[in-house]
Enzyme design. Structure first.
Site, PDB file in Angstrom:
ATOM      1  N   ASP A 205      56.891  41.154  38.496  1.00 25.41           N
ATOM      2  CA  ASP A 205      56.493  39.723  38.520  1.00 25.41           C
ATOM      3  C   ASP A 205      57.511  38.914  38.987  1.00 25.41           C
ATOM      4  O   ASP A 205      57.341  37.892  39.512  1.00 25.41           O
ATOM      5  CB  ASP A 205      56.332  39.438  36.901  1.00 25.41           C
ATOM      6  CG  ASP A 205      54.954  40.102  36.348  1.00 25.41           C
ATOM      7  OD1 ASP A 205      53.956  40.327  37.150  1.00 25.41           O
ATOM      8  OD2 ASP A 205      54.735  39.907  35.220  1.00 25.41           O
ATOM      9  N   GLU A 231      49.003  41.071  44.443  1.00 21.88           N
ATOM     10  CA  GLU A 231      49.998  40.735  45.310  1.00 21.88           C
ATOM     11  C   GLU A 231      49.386  40.010  46.556  1.00 21.88           C
ATOM     12  O   GLU A 231      49.996  39.913  47.447  1.00 21.88           O
ATOM     13  CB  GLU A 231      50.751  41.969  45.689  1.00 21.88           C
ATOM     14  CG  GLU A 231      50.201  43.051  46.680  1.00 21.88           C
ATOM     15  CD  GLU A 231      49.296  43.911  45.731  1.00 21.88           C
ATOM     16  OE1 GLU A 231      49.087  45.042  46.161  1.00 21.88           O
ATOM     17  OE2 GLU A 231      48.893  43.565  44.392  1.00 21.88           O
TER      18      GLU A 231
END
Length: 333
Positions: A205, A231
């Site tokens: 993260d 992503e």
């Protein structure tokens, strides 16, 4: 003034649904209006004839300062036309009631949000307007916050996928209308699953959050960036051809490649890591629909992946349409 006050109190109560036959005296009406938690006013020819204490509190003026003052003094210039037209319609009786929201200006210069009900009524044979005002600044802030939350990715603070498709549709319509170029960048972090599996999702993260910051800092104000999912990220570049978009994409790629991450591994040991990304891009063509446009950028990104990653690859349709000498295949890395 007493006759105006009595007319005002009656008009206000009627507007609020009160049956006047059940009220015993005009004094009751007066107390209700004077103690009301809504701001109440009357205007004729756009000037104040009456304001109650709550109205004066909202705007920060005294009774004397507001008497015969033009209501337009209390509204920000950008909304003057709407206010003027509304008052005109109400005073001549074209409409009997209307509700609007305005940006208003207090005496101290502070801008606030207000909701105003306008009610037409006759006073001394002339049209007048009864207004009920509520300050809604906090409500508007909450509404704006909820709207932002609905279209924003919480982790990266970029727009989310839903907003991406909504905005892309608008940009396509705009480029069709004005015949301006439009480009799309789609990027994906290379080997990110391995990074997550090795260092955990908390460290992953941190990478996504940092990438969101890098993208924001390396696009123009007119460009909009989105977390497409996982992503994957995307950037819409209005009025931008694909060669210029390539420069933007490659700048993002280089900054990300040169960013050092310090994830923790087993037993709390900190290590240094660098990551790369694969980027595909496409420029809009009138023969494309929205789905084609996104798919071409996605296909180009996939080709960047299979060529080893850490590359920016325009879709082959872009390259085929480029004049000789403008773009060399060596630029693909």
């Amino acid at each position: 003034m007493e006759g105006l006050e009595n007319t005002l109190y009656s008009a206000y109560l009627i507007n609020e649904g009160v049956n006047l036959e059940h009220s015993k005296t005009q004094g009751i009406y007066k107390v209700l209006v004077e103690k009301c938690t809504d701001g109440i006013y009357v205007i004729q020819s756009g000037r104040f004839r009456f304001t109650n204490p709550e109205f004066r509190r909202i705007f920060g003026y005294t009774h004397e300062e507001l008497t015969d003052r033009d209501i337009r003094d209390l509204i920000v210039p950008g909304e003057m036309e709407l206010l003027t037209e509304t008052i005109k319609r109400m005073e001549v009786g074209t409409e009997k009631t209307v509700r609007c929201e305005f940006k208003a200006l207090r005496k101290d210069g502070k801008i606030i949000d207000v909701e105003i009900d306008f009610v037409h009524f006759e006073y001394h044979g002339r049209g007048a307007v009864l207004g009920v005002v509520r300050e809604i600044t906090m409500r508007k802030r909450l509404e704006d916050k909820l709207k932002r939350m609905a279209i924003t990715d919480e982790l990266t603070q970029l727009y989310n996928r839903r907003q991406f498709y909504s905005q892309l549709e608008k940009e396509i319509e705009r480029t069709k209308r004005y015949h301006a170029p439009l480009s799309l960048i789609l990027l994906d972090i290379d080997n990110f699953k391995r990074y997550n599996d090795t260092h955990g999702h908390v460290e992953g993260d941190k990478v996504l959050e940092k990438l969101g910051e890098i993208i924001r800092n390396n696009v123009r104000r007119v460009d909009t960036a989105y977390r497409y999912g996982g992503e994957e990220f995307t950037v819409i570049l209005p009025e931008t051809g694909w060669i210029e978009a390539y420069s933007v994409a490659d700048r993002i790629r280089k900054v990300f490649e040169n960013t050092t991450f310090y994830p923790k591994v087993l037993h709390g040991t900190v290590t240094r890591r660098h990551l790369t990304m694969s980027i595909g891009l496409a420029e809009y063509n009138p023969t494309f629909n929205l789905e084609n446009f996104v798919r071409y950028a996605d296909d180009a990104m996939y080709k960047a992946k299979i060529r080893g990653g850490n590359k920016v690859v325009p879709h082959e349709i872009m390259i085929k349409g480029t004049k000789p000498g403008v773009w060399q295949i060596s630029n693909l890395g």
